[in-house]
Motif scaffolding. Sequence first.
Motif, PDB file in Angstrom:
ATOM      1  N   ALA A 285       0.636  -1.189  -0.004  1.00 22.88           N
ATOM      2  CA  ALA A 285       0.127   0.121   0.103  1.00 22.88           C
ATOM      3  C   ALA A 285       0.857   1.333  -0.255  1.00 22.88           C
ATOM      4  CB  ALA A 285      -0.896  -0.028   1.202  1.00 22.88           C
TER       5      ALA A 285
ATOM      6  N   HIS B  22      -5.018   3.294  -0.608  1.00 23.03           N
ATOM      7  CA  HIS B  22      -5.852   2.109  -0.662  1.00 23.03           C
ATOM      8  C   HIS B  22      -6.933   2.249  -1.537  1.00 23.03           C
ATOM      9  CE1 HIS B  22      -3.938   0.253   2.980  1.00 23.03           C
ATOM     10  NE2 HIS B  22      -3.893   1.408   3.329  1.00 23.03           N
TER      11      HIS B  22
ATOM     12  N   TYR C  98     -11.556  -6.218   3.462  1.00 24.64           N
ATOM     13  CA  TYR C  98     -10.260  -5.480   3.209  1.00 24.64           C
ATOM     14  C   TYR C  98      -9.396  -5.254   4.420  1.00 24.64           C
ATOM     15  CZ  TYR C  98      -6.972  -2.213   0.863  1.00 24.64           C
ATOM     16  OH  TYR C  98      -5.809  -1.688   0.582  1.00 24.64           O
TER      17      TYR C  98
END
Length: 149
Positions: free
Chosen positions: A35, A60, A132
């Motif tokens: 990320a 993200h 997630y």
Amino acid sequence: MTVSFVCRTESALPRERLFDLARSVDGHVESQKGAGERAVGGVTSGLIGAGQEVTWRARHFGVPLRMTSRVTALDFPNSFTDEQVRGPFKAFRHVHEFQATATGSLMTDRVEFTAPFGPVGRLVEHLVLRRYLQRLIAERGRFLAVPQS
């Protein structure tokens, strides 16, 4: 509405070592390379302690995000809690708990969060965000649980 989940990670590492890896800013950055997460304010390397803050910058869902977290409780080597003080969530709280086991240790991550944007945020929480974040926390746990060379 607040969403919560729990992730448990077993490790051969002693509880004290896993505790320090979990509060290591450098370890967090390494575990979240995908990320592009990095510490840009407050404690930006080493171990974060009680009352200290770190500001993270990451991407993200293709969106650049910035979040500042504060360690609101710390009981070495049993547990610590970090909470968002500024960032994308209406609320975000992460409790890290550590237990010694016969083969090393067990890390339990308890995460609670509330997305912004009312009903739309609640829909996103349940359809996407919970899974997630669970995946991110589980991946981070697996990364920390393995002794790094």
